[in-house]
Motif scaffolding. Structure first.
Motif, PDB file in Angstrom:
ATOM      1  N   GLY A 176       0.790  -1.217   0.000  1.00 12.75           N
ATOM      2  CA  GLY A 176       0.000   0.000   0.000  1.00 12.75           C
ATOM      3  C   GLY A 176       0.822   1.267   0.000  1.00 12.75           C
ATOM      4  N   GLY A 177       2.137   1.158  -0.257  1.00  8.44           N
ATOM      5  CA  GLY A 177       2.995   2.337  -0.264  1.00  8.44           C
ATOM      6  C   GLY A 177       3.364   2.848   1.107  1.00  8.44           C
ATOM      7  N   LEU A 178       3.006   2.109   2.168  1.00  8.85           N
ATOM      8  CA  LEU A 178       3.350   2.504   3.528  1.00  8.85           C
ATOM      9  C   LEU A 178       4.805   2.192   3.819  1.00  8.85           C
ATOM     10  N   SER A 179       5.281   2.578   4.997  1.00 17.23           N
ATOM     11  CA  SER A 179       6.677   2.376   5.349  1.00 17.23           C
ATOM     12  C   SER A 179       6.792   1.494   6.583  1.00 17.23           C
ATOM     13  N   ARG A 180       7.917   0.841   6.676  1.00 19.44           N
ATOM     14  CA  ARG A 180       8.278   0.071   7.860  1.00 19.44           C
ATOM     15  C   ARG A 180       9.760   0.292   8.112  1.00 19.44           C
ATOM     16  N   LEU A 181      10.173   0.109   9.351  1.00 21.94           N
ATOM     17  CA  LEU A 181      11.539   0.401   9.752  1.00 21.94           C
ATOM     18  C   LEU A 181      12.282  -0.884  10.103  1.00 21.94           C
ATOM     19  N   MET A 182      13.587  -0.881   9.847  1.00 25.29           N
ATOM     20  CA  MET A 182      14.470  -1.909  10.376  1.00 25.29           C
ATOM     21  C   MET A 182      15.590  -1.207  11.120  1.00 25.29           C
ATOM     22  N   ALA A 183      15.646  -1.405  12.424  1.00 20.58           N
ATOM     23  CA  ALA A 183      16.673  -0.784  13.254  1.00 20.58           C
ATOM     24  C   ALA A 183      17.777  -1.798  13.515  1.00 20.58           C
ATOM     25  N   VAL A 184      19.026  -1.352  13.399  1.00 17.22           N
ATOM     26  CA  VAL A 184      20.188  -2.215  13.604  1.00 17.22           C
ATOM     27  C   VAL A 184      20.955  -1.706  14.812  1.00 17.22           C
ATOM     28  N   TYR A 185      21.269  -2.643  15.725  1.00 19.53           N
ATOM     29  CA  TYR A 185      21.931  -2.306  16.979  1.00 19.53           C
ATOM     30  C   TYR A 185      23.275  -3.020  17.065  1.00 19.53           C
ATOM     31  N   ALA A 186      24.322  -2.258  17.378  1.00 16.82           N
ATOM     32  CA  ALA A 186      25.646  -2.838  17.559  1.00 16.82           C
ATOM     33  C   ALA A 186      26.386  -2.204  18.732  1.00 16.82           C
ATOM     34  N   GLU A 213      15.556  21.984   5.771  1.00 18.65           N
ATOM     35  CA  GLU A 213      14.540  20.933   5.868  1.00 18.65           C
ATOM     36  C   GLU A 213      14.456  20.172   4.558  1.00 18.65           C
ATOM     37  N   VAL A 214      14.384  18.839   4.661  1.00 18.01           N
ATOM     38  CA  VAL A 214      14.278  17.979   3.481  1.00 18.01           C
ATOM     39  C   VAL A 214      13.175  16.965   3.744  1.00 18.01           C
ATOM     40  N   THR A 215      12.261  16.811   2.786  1.00 20.42           N
ATOM     41  CA  THR A 215      11.182  15.836   2.902  1.00 20.42           C
ATOM     42  C   THR A 215      11.390  14.729   1.872  1.00 20.42           C
ATOM     43  N   VAL A 216      11.252  13.501   2.318  1.00 17.74           N
ATOM     44  CA  VAL A 216      11.384  12.318   1.466  1.00 17.74           C
ATOM     45  C   VAL A 216      10.034  11.617   1.453  1.00 17.74           C
ATOM     46  N   ARG A 217       9.510  11.357   0.257  1.00 18.45           N
ATOM     47  CA  ARG A 217       8.166  10.811   0.131  1.00 18.45           C
ATOM     48  C   ARG A 217       8.181   9.373  -0.370  1.00 18.45           C
ATOM     49  N   PHE A 218       7.366   8.555   0.270  1.00 19.13           N
ATOM     50  CA  PHE A 218       7.002   7.239  -0.222  1.00 19.13           C
ATOM     51  C   PHE A 218       5.576   7.360  -0.768  1.00 19.13           C
ATOM     52  N   LEU A 276      16.965   5.891   3.838  1.00 21.62           N
ATOM     53  CA  LEU A 276      15.625   5.801   3.248  1.00 21.62           C
ATOM     54  C   LEU A 276      15.755   5.192   1.865  1.00 21.62           C
ATOM     55  N   LEU A 277      15.193   3.991   1.698  1.00 23.87           N
ATOM     56  CA  LEU A 277      15.269   3.244   0.462  1.00 23.87           C
ATOM     57  C   LEU A 277      14.030   3.573  -0.357  1.00 23.87           C
ATOM     58  N   THR A 278      14.189   4.488  -1.304  1.00 22.72           N
ATOM     59  CA  THR A 278      13.048   5.022  -2.015  1.00 22.72           C
ATOM     60  C   THR A 278      13.237   4.922  -3.524  1.00 22.72           C
TER      61      THR A 278
END
Length: 329
Positions: free
Chosen positions: A92-102, A208-213, A324-326
């Protein structure tokens, strides 16, 4: 408490047997590749064997967590401690996150949500990382089992997850990282290809920079006081659960190919596949400036290099990196 790790050959044999059973069931039942309960394949995927084992003599792995980004999931927990936050497109063009911890492990991370096929390619750059997720489509589980990573989900590591009674499902599942890793693995586990160092010359000043999905947007506002980019999601400030503003030291806007995959959600929407191997254009935001760049990742096992139009390396600033992978802005 044992550090979660991988006995690869044994797990591959187990995964192969499960793959045959799962795929046979799929073919026999004529099921579509849609998700089930929760609307996107988060929970109740059937019994899974625990992936927990000690990595004998091996360095501890990075921890990657799939995190919900629906409005009902905000504010999220643990994003402020992530070394890298990837933003991916889903159904549906929505976004999800993957957080990486080290380098740091938060007390809690979430809400945790389901895995996608393109996560497996993205995570190949790490040495058998832990992938914490809430579930996946039945057809995807054999691919997860065969991938060079250690899956951590509520059916394999129930004690590592808690439900927040103050939130509605499926936005209430949280991971306790200390129950799968004793200590942060350290900076050596961050094999992303990014390198800290001085900023490249030039660039364009940006406030300011806006990135759109297709159905989501992220805005990064430079703060001289913080020395970082303040994060907003869908027009609202992004905060921690304590009310502090989420910030990024560096933002990488990476133009990638997003194509249909062989998977669909329970509504029939195709699951996008985000290609992170290859090359393309990028914009790197740091120190209040935007720098044009190119990205390159020749193979899945490689990290991603960033270079200026002249071919010089583009370094990231110390601190959290958001990627942001767009497929277009």
């Amino acid at each position: 408490m044992a550090t979660v790790g991988t006995e690869r050959r044994a797990r591959r044999r187990r995964g192969g047997r499960r793959a045959g059973v799962l795929l046979a069931a799929v073919l026999a039942a004529g099921l579509a590749a849609g998700c089930t309960s929760g609307g996107d394949g988060d929970d109740g995927r059937g019994a899974r064997e625990s992936p927990t084992a000690t990595r004998d003599g091996a360095a501890p792995p990075a921890l990657a967590v799939k995190i919900d980004n629906a409005p009902a999931a905000r504010p999220q927990s643990g994003l402020d401690d992530a070394d890298v936050v990837y933003v991916e497109q889903v159904e549906g063009g929505l976004s999800r996150l993957m957080a990486v911890y080290a380098t740091r492990l938060p007390e809690s991370v979430g809400p945790v949500r389901s895995a996608r096929e393109s996560d497996l390619e993205l995570l190949r750059q790490f040495d058998e990382p832990l992938l914490a997720f809430s579930g996946a489509q039945s057809k995807l589980l054999p691919l997860i089992d065969e991938a060079p990573l250690t899956p951590v989900d509520p059916t394999s590591e129930a004690d590592a997850f808690d439900r927040d009674p103050g939130r509605a499902a499926p936005h209430n599942l949280f991971l306790r990282p200390d129950r799968v890793l004793e200590d942060p693995p350290g900076e050596a586990a961050l094999t992303t290809g990014f390198h800290e160092g001085p900023a490249p010359s030039g660039g364009t000043p940006e406030e300011e920079v806006t990135v759109r999905f297709p159905a989501a947007r992220f805005t990064f506002t430079w703060s001289d006081d913080d020395g970082r980019w303040q994060v907003s999601m869908d027009g609202s400030p992004a905060t921690t659960r304590d009310g502090d503003r989420l910030t990024a030291a560096t933002v990488v806007v990476q133009d990638v190919t997003v194509r249909p995959s062989g998977f669909r959600d329970f509504l029939g929407n195709n699951t996008p596949y985000t290609e992170t191997v290859g090359s393309g254009k990028a914009t790197v935001l740091r120190d209040g400036r935007a720098h044009p760049a190119s990205w390159s990742r020749p193979a899945a096992e490689d990290g991603t290099s960033l270079t200026t139009p002249d071919g010089d390396p583009v370094n990231v600033a110390p601190g959290p990196v958001w990627v942001l992978l767009t497929s277009g802005r």
